[in-house]
Design an enzyme around this catalytic site. Structure first.
Site, PDB file in Angstrom:
ATOM      1  N   TYR A 139      29.660 -22.873 -23.501  1.00 41.58           N
ATOM      2  CA  TYR A 139      29.682 -24.211 -23.794  1.00 41.58           C
ATOM      3  C   TYR A 139      30.064 -24.555 -24.978  1.00 41.58           C
ATOM      4  O   TYR A 139      29.591 -26.007 -25.216  1.00 41.58           O
ATOM      5  CB  TYR A 139      28.358 -24.895 -23.558  1.00 41.58           C
ATOM      6  CG  TYR A 139      28.397 -24.998 -21.831  1.00 41.58           C
ATOM      7  CD1 TYR A 139      28.294 -23.770 -20.812  1.00 41.58           C
ATOM      8  CD2 TYR A 139      28.774 -26.256 -21.253  1.00 41.58           C
ATOM      9  CE1 TYR A 139      28.749 -24.436 -19.612  1.00 41.58           C
ATOM     10  CE2 TYR A 139      28.347 -25.999 -19.483  1.00 41.58           C
ATOM     11  CZ  TYR A 139      28.661 -25.324 -18.414  1.00 41.58           C
ATOM     12  OH  TYR A 139      28.758 -25.647 -17.679  1.00 41.58           O
ATOM     13  N   LYS A 198      23.931  -9.869 -17.339  1.00 43.62           N
ATOM     14  CA  LYS A 198      24.892  -9.144 -17.444  1.00 43.62           C
ATOM     15  C   LYS A 198      25.299  -8.148 -18.426  1.00 43.62           C
ATOM     16  O   LYS A 198      26.191  -8.262 -18.431  1.00 43.62           O
ATOM     17  CB  LYS A 198      26.186 -10.100 -16.674  1.00 43.62           C
ATOM     18  CG  LYS A 198      27.281  -9.033 -16.318  1.00 43.62           C
ATOM     19  CD  LYS A 198      27.625  -8.718 -15.080  1.00 43.62           C
ATOM     20  CE  LYS A 198      28.512  -8.155 -14.669  1.00 43.62           C
ATOM     21  NZ  LYS A 198      28.104  -7.328 -13.443  1.00 43.62           N
ATOM     22  N   ASP A 232      24.872 -10.884 -10.780  1.00 44.67           N
ATOM     23  CA  ASP A 232      26.053 -11.192  -9.320  1.00 44.67           C
ATOM     24  C   ASP A 232      24.941 -10.633  -8.426  1.00 44.67           C
ATOM     25  O   ASP A 232      24.809 -11.186  -7.042  1.00 44.67           O
ATOM     26  CB  ASP A 232      27.035 -10.241  -9.328  1.00 44.67           C
ATOM     27  CG  ASP A 232      27.167  -9.241 -10.459  1.00 44.67           C
ATOM     28  OD1 ASP A 232      25.829  -8.330 -11.061  1.00 44.67           O
ATOM     29  OD2 ASP A 232      27.923  -7.929 -10.194  1.00 44.67           O
ATOM     30  N   ASP A 256      24.542 -22.256 -14.858  1.00 47.21           N
ATOM     31  CA  ASP A 256      24.786 -24.029 -13.969  1.00 47.21           C
ATOM     32  C   ASP A 256      25.341 -22.985 -12.521  1.00 47.21           C
ATOM     33  O   ASP A 256      25.251 -24.165 -11.922  1.00 47.21           O
ATOM     34  CB  ASP A 256      26.639 -23.833 -15.282  1.00 47.21           C
ATOM     35  CG  ASP A 256      27.433 -25.008 -14.496  1.00 47.21           C
ATOM     36  OD1 ASP A 256      26.972 -26.227 -14.355  1.00 47.21           O
ATOM     37  OD2 ASP A 256      28.565 -24.328 -14.094  1.00 47.21           O
ATOM     38  N   ASP A 260      24.080 -23.889  -9.059  1.00 50.49           N
ATOM     39  CA  ASP A 260      24.518 -24.591  -8.009  1.00 50.49           C
ATOM     40  C   ASP A 260      24.613 -24.119  -6.302  1.00 50.49           C
ATOM     41  O   ASP A 260      24.041 -24.690  -5.618  1.00 50.49           O
ATOM     42  CB  ASP A 260      26.440 -24.974  -7.930  1.00 50.49           C
ATOM     43  CG  ASP A 260      26.457 -26.011  -8.509  1.00 50.49           C
ATOM     44  OD1 ASP A 260      25.936 -27.075  -9.412  1.00 50.49           O
ATOM     45  OD2 ASP A 260      27.089 -26.779  -8.471  1.00 50.49           O
TER      46      ASP A 260
HETATM   47  C1  IPM Z   1      25.287 -29.271 -15.016  1.00 49.94           C
HETATM   48  C2  IPM Z   1      27.019 -30.242 -14.408  1.00 49.94           C
HETATM   49  C3  IPM Z   1      27.918 -29.770 -16.149  1.00 49.94           C
HETATM   50  C4  IPM Z   1      27.558 -28.171 -16.468  1.00 49.94           C
HETATM   51  C5  IPM Z   1      29.293 -30.324 -16.419  1.00 49.94           C
HETATM   52  C6  IPM Z   1      29.389 -31.774 -15.571  1.00 49.94           C
HETATM   53  C7  IPM Z   1      29.724 -30.403 -17.944  1.00 49.94           C
HETATM   54  O1  IPM Z   1      27.888 -28.751 -13.466  1.00 49.94           O
HETATM   55  O2  IPM Z   1      24.823 -30.067 -15.123  1.00 49.94           O
HETATM   56  O3  IPM Z   1      25.835 -28.217 -14.129  1.00 49.94           O
HETATM   57  O4  IPM Z   1      28.221 -27.527 -16.386  1.00 49.94           O
HETATM   58  O5  IPM Z   1      26.425 -28.123 -17.730  1.00 49.94           O
HETATM   59 MN    MN Z   2      26.385 -27.666 -13.508  1.00 47.36          MN
END
Ligand code: IPM
Ligand code: MN
Length: 361
Positions: A139, A198, A232, A256, A260
């Site tokens: 990032y 990793k 993984d 990140d 999710d």
């Molecule tokens: C999150 C989002 C952000 C990230 C994006 C929107 C920049 O996906 O907060 O997880 O990648 O950190």
């Molecule tokens: Mn995200």
């Protein structure tokens, strides 16, 4: 005795952001009344609409202004009429970086009554937290193109970490595990911190992480059990055996991605909360889900993620009892009222869900 007042910057943002933030604030206000503190809120219009209107993504002074607050409460950033990347980089990532919010704290917790896509798993199995490093790694935006738009085009984007960044993140995670790990929650024999990396391929960056992990663990956290997982494999176990996990720590990009996955196992974006933390500065609390433009203005989006962000914010501000009361009220609502966590299928409107939680407090 004078009441404590917390100064909160509110950034409702785009899409359904304002709707969920409204409910988050409603519940925070109920908690403030019950637990005798005051919230002094000030709203900022940062987001896609402001950018389209003024051409400015974020005012120069924004970060400095945010530093005057005790905390930031954010809805969502992302607008269908703005090219992807502009608002995310210009607002969200810029605030994370400028305010040095180097931790992204993401609980993966299945509340009672919430459906998980994981077969035969319940709230007792899905209850861990990911400490995501939040300002480094891929990032940082270090890289570039050469020979762009030719057949020989090269693109590079570097995963950059220095020891200082890694070490402060690990120390936060060890401290967190000590305070909130499974043993601390009466759920296990010891508190565990798992490093997700990793080391078999990223033999520089995750070698640095792994060495720092064990050095710091040996010298300062001998009471915390250490584990290591490749990223993984982590994805596999998050689906198959989430009950193994306690506190996980990882770099920015892996964090990140796996959060999710974690979010969907706890019922999806309607419920997943997160905090961008600067332990020495101003932190910003935001739902993991995005701005969900197609549901905007319909009063059907699930506000629980924003409400849970409010609980995280209060916990961070030291209002632990109020934070716990919000979480308890949320669990009552998920356990006995809501039909689903998905927008339009809850059996209640956005504002009714906010009312239910607020009444529960
Ligand atoms: C999150 C989002 C952000 C990230 C994006 C929107 C920049 O996906 O907060 O997880 O990648 O950190
Ligand atoms: Mn995200």
């Amino acid at each position: 005795m004078s009441e404590t007042t917390y100064k909160i910057a509110v950034i409702p943002g785009d899409g359904t952001g304002p709707e969920v933030v409204r409910e988050g604030l409603k519940v925070l206000q109920a908690a403030a009344e019950k637990f005798n503190f005051t919230l002094d809120t000030r709203e900022y219009d940062f987001g896609g609409d402001r950018y389209l209107r003024t051409g400015e993504v974020l005012p120069e002074t924004a970060a400095d202004e945010m530093r005057q607050f005790d905390s930031i409460f954010l809805g969502a950033i992302g607008h269908p009429d703005v090219k992807p990347g502009i608002l995310e980089k210009g607002i969200l990532l810029k605030l994370r970086f400028d305010l040095d919010q180097y931790i992204n704290l993401r609980p993966v917790k299945l509340y009672p009554g919430v459906d998980t896509p994981l077969k035969d798993k319940g709230p007792q199995d899905i209850d861990y937290i990911v400490v995501r490093e939040n300002t480094g790694g891929l990032y940082t935006g270090i890289g570039g193109f050469t020979m762009k738009h030719t057949e020989h085009e090269v693109a590079v984007q570097s995963m950059v970490y220095n020891r200082h960044q890694v070490e402060r993140c690990l120390r936060y995670a060890f401290d967190y595990a000590r305070k909130h790990g499974k043993k601390a929650r009466g759920k296990g024999e010891y508190n565990t911190l798992g490093l997700v990396g990793k080391t078999n391929v990223l033999t520089y960056v995750y070698d640095l992480w792994e060495r720092a992990f064990h050095e710091i663990g040996d010298s300062d956290y001998p009471d915390i059990q250490r584990e290591y997982y490749h990223v993984d494999a982590t994805c596999m176990w998050m689906v198959k055996s989430p009950e193994w996990f306690d506190v996980l720590v990882t770099g920015n990009m892996f964090g990140d991605i796996i959060t999710d996955l974690g979010a969907i196992t706890q019922g999806g974006m309607g419920i997943a909360a997160g905090g961008n933390i600067n332990p020495e500065g101003v932190s910003m609390f935001e739902p993991i889900g995005g701005s969900a433009p197609k549901y905007t203005g319909k009063n059907i989006i699930n506000p629980l993620a924003s409400i849970c962000c409010g609980a995280m914010m209060l916990e961070h501000l030291g209002e632990t009892a109020a934070a716990e009361a919000i979480e308890k009220a949320v669990m009552e609502v998920t356990g006995s009222k809501l039909k689903s966590m998905s927008a339009g299928k809850m059996g209640y409107s956005t504002s009714e869900v906010g009312d239910l939680v607020a009444e529960g407090i």
